[in-house]
Design an enzyme around this catalytic site. Structure first.
Site, short mmCIF file in Angstrom:
data_model
loop_
_atom_site.label_atom_id
_atom_site.label_comp_id
_atom_site.label_asym_id
_atom_site.label_seq_id
_atom_site.Cartn_x
_atom_site.Cartn_y
_atom_site.Cartn_z
N GLY A 259 -1.64 4.25 -4.89
CA GLY A 259 -1.47 3.03 -5.67
C GLY A 259 -0.31 3.04 -6.64
O GLY A 259 0.06 1.99 -7.16
N MET B 50 -4.11 4.44 0.56
CA MET B 50 -4.67 5.00 1.79
C MET B 50 -5.74 6.06 1.51
O MET B 50 -6.58 6.32 2.36
CB MET B 50 -3.56 5.58 2.68
N VAL C 102 0.83 -1.20 0.00
CA VAL C 102 0.00 0.00 0.00
C VAL C 102 0.86 1.25 0.00
O VAL C 102 1.98 1.26 0.54
CB VAL C 102 -0.97 0.01 1.21
N CYS C 103 0.35 2.31 -0.64
CA CYS C 103 0.96 3.64 -0.58
C CYS C 103 -0.19 4.64 -0.46
O CYS C 103 -1.27 4.29 0.02
CB CYS C 103 1.85 3.91 -1.79
N LYS C 104 0.01 5.85 -0.89
CA LYS C 104 -1.05 6.86 -0.78
C LYS C 104 -2.20 6.59 -1.76
O LYS C 104 -3.36 6.64 -1.40
CB LYS C 104 -0.48 8.26 -1.00
#
Length: 99
Positions: free
Chosen positions: A66, A90, A62-64
């Site tokens: 994708g 997120m 996961v990141c902010k």
């Protein structure tokens, strides 16, 4: 590349599945909250830190939003890891967060 939505991931967590989640955002982003149980390894440290990850289990990245998680997935896949990108990151996460 395998992809899962945040809603699908939340369903797995709610069902009690043991899931390895790797958060590849920067430290200042992670300070605003992470998915409970996630491990933080910033994207720039993935290659030098991948030996910390168990190759025998799937990992959800996961990141902010994708994009960075997709890059991390490519790196990890090339090195034999079973990884799934969390689409929307997120920004789409509606579950609990830990600080």
């Amino acid at each position: 590349m395998n992809v899962i939505t945040t809603e699908q991931l939340l369903q797995k967590l709610d069902a009690g599945e043991e899931i390895s989640i790797i958060d590849v955002r920067e430290s200042e982003e992670v300070a605003n909250g992470m998915i409970p149980g996630a491990k933080h390894i910033a994207l720039g440290q993935i290659e030098s830190s991948m030996e910390q990850l168990d190759k025998s289990v799937p990992h959800y990245i996961v990141c902010k939003a994708g994009g960075r998680s997709a890059m991390a997935c490519e790196i990890l896949e090339e090195n034999g890891y079973d990884v799934t990108n969390i689409a929307g990151g997120m920004m789409d996460w509606n579950g609990e967060v830990q600080f």
